[in-house]
Design an enzyme around this catalytic site. Structure first.
Site, PDB file in Angstrom:
ATOM      1  N   ASP A 136      -3.879   0.685  -5.773  1.00 46.04           N
ATOM      2  CA  ASP A 136      -2.445   0.563  -5.539  1.00 46.04           C
ATOM      3  C   ASP A 136      -1.908  -0.814  -5.898  1.00 46.04           C
ATOM      4  OD1 ASP A 136      -4.004  -0.494  -3.533  1.00 46.04           O
ATOM      5  OD2 ASP A 136      -2.756   0.205  -1.879  1.00 46.04           O
ATOM      6  N   THR A 193       0.804  -1.225   0.000  1.00 47.01           N
ATOM      7  CA  THR A 193       0.000   0.000   0.000  1.00 47.01           C
ATOM      8  C   THR A 193       0.836   1.273   0.000  1.00 47.01           C
ATOM      9  OG1 THR A 193      -1.862  -1.091   1.081  1.00 47.01           O
ATOM     10  CG2 THR A 193      -1.725   1.304   1.310  1.00 47.01           C
ATOM     11  N   ASP A 195      26.465  -2.316 -14.361  1.00 45.18           N
ATOM     12  CA  ASP A 195      25.700  -1.680 -13.290  1.00 45.18           C
ATOM     13  C   ASP A 195      26.210  -2.204 -11.952  1.00 45.18           C
ATOM     14  OD1 ASP A 195      23.791  -0.131 -11.986  1.00 45.18           O
ATOM     15  OD2 ASP A 195      22.253  -1.679 -12.111  1.00 45.18           O
ATOM     16  N   ASP A 246      26.843   2.624 -15.506  1.00 46.02           N
ATOM     17  CA  ASP A 246      27.913   3.096 -14.635  1.00 46.02           C
ATOM     18  C   ASP A 246      28.817   4.082 -15.363  1.00 46.02           C
ATOM     19  OD1 ASP A 246      27.083   1.581 -12.505  1.00 46.02           O
ATOM     20  OD2 ASP A 246      28.503  -0.052 -12.846  1.00 46.02           O
ATOM     21  N   HIS A 260      -1.150  -9.455  -0.355  1.00 49.30           N
ATOM     22  CA  HIS A 260      -0.539  -8.860  -1.543  1.00 49.30           C
ATOM     23  C   HIS A 260       0.892  -8.484  -1.206  1.00 49.30           C
ATOM     24  CE1 HIS A 260      -1.099  -4.899   0.378  1.00 49.30           C
ATOM     25  NE2 HIS A 260      -2.280  -5.384   0.756  1.00 49.30           N
TER      26      HIS A 260
END
Length: 875
Positions: free
Chosen positions: A372, A205, A752, A760, A483
């Site tokens: 949401d 949420t 990365d 990067d 969830h």
């Protein structure tokens, strides 16, 4: 004979006629009785109303009715109330709607809203006053409006924006229970809606509500879960503590501040973060959270805000309902409680729309109704216990449930020294039917953007649908609904509906992610968004007239062409090809790299059908290398290709491709030795071997494969990773090309190391060279592009494209897939699917920009780039 016939036909007629007469008489008699009763009752009721009703007499101490009945406050104590006192004087103060009995009522000061004759003047009418008491058509009964222009009353120069969230409203509810939600269903029918809106991970949420109003991923805005620990603050955040109101947790710029910073007022009736002094400021108007406030009261308050004088009136509003989430947790997504909750929120939403119509704002306000996240069923027999994997568990702390994280128990002392790698090893491939995958957070799928924040603990468990992972069997919080799961699960999909003068009507659009809503709301308010993770313009197709028109990014680093000077290399770079016996043969195959302009044009048409990727990184020295079967962009500093592009046609025959020449590598004569990899780099005793970005086996002739057996096509790969890479190109790629009438492939390395989801900087990469000349990529990407209309090939696609991008972590082992004893066919495709991504994710990680030469509006290209393919088919 004649007589007989007459008798035979007359007799039935008489019987039928008599029967009809009897029925008619009975009906007439019944009608007379009903009319008599009705007349008598009517006269009696009128007499009662005249002599003994409290209508328009509530709390009038002087009134005396039939048999001296009373309607004052004390009548209940005395026992002399008129017959309708309770309904007229008491119950009317408890309801938010009008009815025929209330119309024209005497003003009751204790009423929640009024149905009196002067309520419009005093601006306290119930939301449905005009439709119930004045005979106007209700919003629900009114036809969909298709006006092209805003229909705003005087004083509303621009449409207000209402952002309305119904927590936990999973997308499937909208289709399964549509007949039980007439108001929301009308909004869906008349306005615009998506099949679903994708929540961010974890599908919780607070993270998602704050993402919606900032356009930021949870890792960027800081609210990474409903519960979390920050070692720098040395504090815990939870929904039950006052710490949630500490501004230090909340990063980014929420929508209400964006509006206020640009001269608008904003009002929030509950929203995570709205009662926090973010950047030192609150919304212009806000309500401290109180879950016991009735939904109707929330709606009534918002409508009153819309009645404020123009100078005081907000332009942006939020509204939040806890349902159907609360009922989904209690009873599960398929339960009577959820059905009841859906009816309740629909009724309240209908009240809002009626109230807007009463103010002539129903075709003026731009309203967005969304959720949401979704909801899934959980079961007490679908639990993974950490006590089944560890002999003791007291040394770590676990955030339990559908999106578990594990950290040190002793904080802050052990926070950074905690052995996360050992935890992941101990949880990997332990059971054949294990219902979670353990990850170090940097190794999670890049599409999640859930890594670069100290609040995201390093050990993460990716849990199967409907399962929960907890510490021990002492946790009995199971059953009902939950969830937080993988945001690709269909059960986690949220609703998105919109209606208003700025939105298209009666339209369904493809799904999109909730990070895009912030930019959309800024466009509705005609203001400039703060920096965010959304792609501005990607939702232009929702609007009648887009406010913002995107353009392609301008290339930052221009390319050069690596020229062909000499067919013989000046240095061998420790490379060797036993199949090329002498310099003549070597010169012959190298000469194939010297393409004419006509050949370059031909290969570009086939292998770069949508244009070459543009480089958006600064100071990147790179050149284009053309081959008949592929084109690559070679990065000189990295000594490897940044990208390679080629098109795999739909195979017209099933004859095998020519076998690949084994153990054959040579220097690319177009690239200076100082900018090339040495083959000896891969000869040392290490876990790294060479892979080919463009697979030599894809060449259609035995000679053309030599174009791929060169140093400019080499990329470093772990041995185990290469097994997966080779299987993908030899099997899965052919499958995709066959299914899609050919695919264009662009692939390349990703760096990365700081796992922030962006490419990067060179100095960041240099830190990780480990005393070698060739940096090891953290990931590899593959972007497959085909024509959505499969009757066309990629190079001749006149319309929309279809994309299938992957970002695969480059790791020394394949333990993520538990492949021990399994052939590649049983796990490679699943691994690629797990690391599906958006083209936009690839762009962020590489500094490349795709599809710039595709003849199509840029906003449509952005739709393509932000599209995330899904493979989930069931809820």
């Amino acid at each position: 004979m004649e007589s007989t016939l007459t008798l035979a036909t007359e007799q039935p007629v008489k019987k039928n006629t008599l029967k009809k007469y009897k029925i008619a008489c009975i009906v007439l008699l019944a009608l007379l009785v009903i009319m008599s009763l009705g007349l008598g009752l009517g006269l009696g009721l009128r007499k009662l109303e005249k002599q003994g009703s409290c209508r328009k007499k509530c709390f009038d101490a002087s009134f005396r009715g039939l048999e001296n009945c009373r309607c004052d406050v004390a009548c209940k104590d005395r026992g002399d109330c008129c017959w309708d006192f309770e309904d007229t004087c008491v119950e009317s103060t408890r309801i938010w709607m009008c009815n025929k009995f209330r119309c024209g009522e005497t003003r009751l000061e204790a009423s929640l809203c009024s149905c009196s004759d002067d309520c419009l003047q005093r601006k306290d009418c119930c939301a449905d006053y005009k439709s119930v008491c004045q005979g106007e058509t209700s919003w629900l009964e009114e036809n969909c409006d298709t006006a092209q222009q805003s229909q705003c009353p005087e004083g509303f120069d621009l449409p207000p924006v209402i952002l309305f969230s119904m927590d936990g409203f999973r997308a499937e509810y909208l289709y399964t229970w549509d007949t039980l939600m007439p108001n929301i269903n009308k909004l869906k029918t008349c306005g615009i809606h998506s099949k679903y809106m994708r929540a961010m991970y974890p599908t919780k949420t607070f993270p998602n509500h704050y993402t919606i109003v900032t356009g930021l991923y949870p890792e960027s805005h800081g609210i990474i879960d409903n519960n979390m620990y920050d070692v720098n603050l040395n504090k815990n955040f939870s929904l039950s503590s006052k710490e949630q109101n500490n501004p230090a947790w909340w990063h980014g710029q929420p929508m209400w501040l964006t509006a206020m910073y640009q001269g608008l007022k904003a009002a929030t009736y509950f929203w995570p973060g709205s009662e926090v002094a973010i950047n030192g400021s609150f919304p212009s108007i806000y309500m401290p959270y109180n879950g016991s406030v009735p939904f109707e009261e929330r709606i009534s308050t918002l409508l009153k805000w819309l009645d404020l004088p123009k100078a005081e009136r907000p332009r942006f509003y939020t509204m939040y309902f806890e349902e159907p989430d609360s009922s989904g947790h209690a009873g599960g997504p398929v339960s009577a409680r959820v059905i009841k909750a859906l009816q309740v929120v629909d009724h309240a939403f209908g009240m809002l729309m009626e109230g807007l119509k009463q103010r002539n704002l129903h075709n003026c306000v731009n309203i967005i109704l969304l959720a949401d996240h979704g909801m899934d069923q959980t079961y007490c027999n679908k639990m993974e216990y950490m006590t089944d994997y560890f002999p003791r568990i007291n040394f770590f702390y676990m955030y339990e449930g559908p999106a578990p994280r594990i950290r040190a128990h002793n904080i802050p002392h052990d926070f950074f020294s905690f052995n996360s790698e050992e935890i992941v090893r101990n949880l990997s491939c332990r059971k054949p039917d294990q219902h979670f995958k353990p990850y170090l957070t940097p190794d999670l799928p890049k599409r999640l953007h859930y890594a670069k924040n100290v609040r995201i603990d390093k050990v993460h468990l990716f849990v199967d649908q409907q399962w929960l992972a907890v510490r021990s069997k002492s946790n009995t919080n199971c059953g009902g609904g939950n969830h937080g799961y993988n945001n690709e699960f269909r059960s986690m999909e949220a609703i998105f509906l919109a209606h208003g003068p700025s939105f298209k009507e009666k339209t369904e659009v493809e799904p999109f992610e909730n990070i895009e809503v912030y930019n959309l709301m800024c466009d509705l308010l005609r203001i400039q968004p703060a920096p965010n993770n959304g792609t501005h313009g990607s939702l232009n197709h929702l609007l009648k007239v887009p406010f913002y028109e995107p353009s392609h990014a301008e290339e930052v680093s221009k390319f050069s062409v690596c020229g062909f000077a000499n067919p013989l290399p000046t240095e061998s770079l420790d490379c060797f090809c036993p199949h090329l016996q002498n310099s003549t043969q070597l010169e012959q195959v190298n000469q194939m790299l010297n393409l004419t302009q006509e050949e370059i044009t031909a290969t570009v048409k086939v292998n770069l059908p949508f244009g070459r990727p543009r480089v958006l990184q600064k100071n990147v020295d790179h050149c284009l290398l053309y081959h008949r079967e592929y084109v690559s962009g070679f990065g000189k500093a990295m000594r490897m290709p940044m990208w390679s592009s080629y098109t795999v046609p739909q195979l017209g025959d099933t004859s095998p491709l020519p076998p690949t020449v084994p153990d054959c590598l040579r220097a690319d004569v177009r690239v200076p030795p100082s900018e090339s990899q040495k083959c000896s780099f891969y000869l040392a005793d290490k876990n790294i071997t060479h892979g080919f970005l463009y697979p030599p086996a894809s060449n259609r002739t035995s000679d053309s494969q030599y174009d791929a057996l060169i140093t400019s096509n080499l990329v470093p790969m772990y041995e185990e990773f290469r097994k997966m890479w080779d299987y993908f190109h030899s099997v899965l790629l052919i499958k995709h090309a066959t299914e899609r009438n050919g695919v264009n492939v662009v692939s390349g390395p990703i760096f990365d190391y700081n796992y922030d989801g962006h490419f990067d900087a060179p100095d960041e990469i240099t830190k990780h060279l480990a005393n070698t000349d060739v940096p090891i990529p953290t990931h590899y990407f593959v972007v497959l592009t085909s024509c959505k209309n499969k009757s066309h090939t990629p190079e001749n696609c006149p319309g929309w494209l279809d994309v299938l991008p992957f970002i695969i972590p480059h790791r020394p082992t394949n333990v993520e897939s538990c492949p021990e004893g399994k052939p590649e066919a049983l796990w490679v495709e699943e691994r690629f699917t797990a690391h599906i991504a958006r083209v936009r994710d690839v762009e962020l990680l590489t500094g490349l920009d795709f599809y710039q030469d595709k003849v199509q509006p840029v906003s449509e290209i952005l739709q393509l780039k932000t599209y995330l393919p899904t493979f989930e088919t069931t809820i």
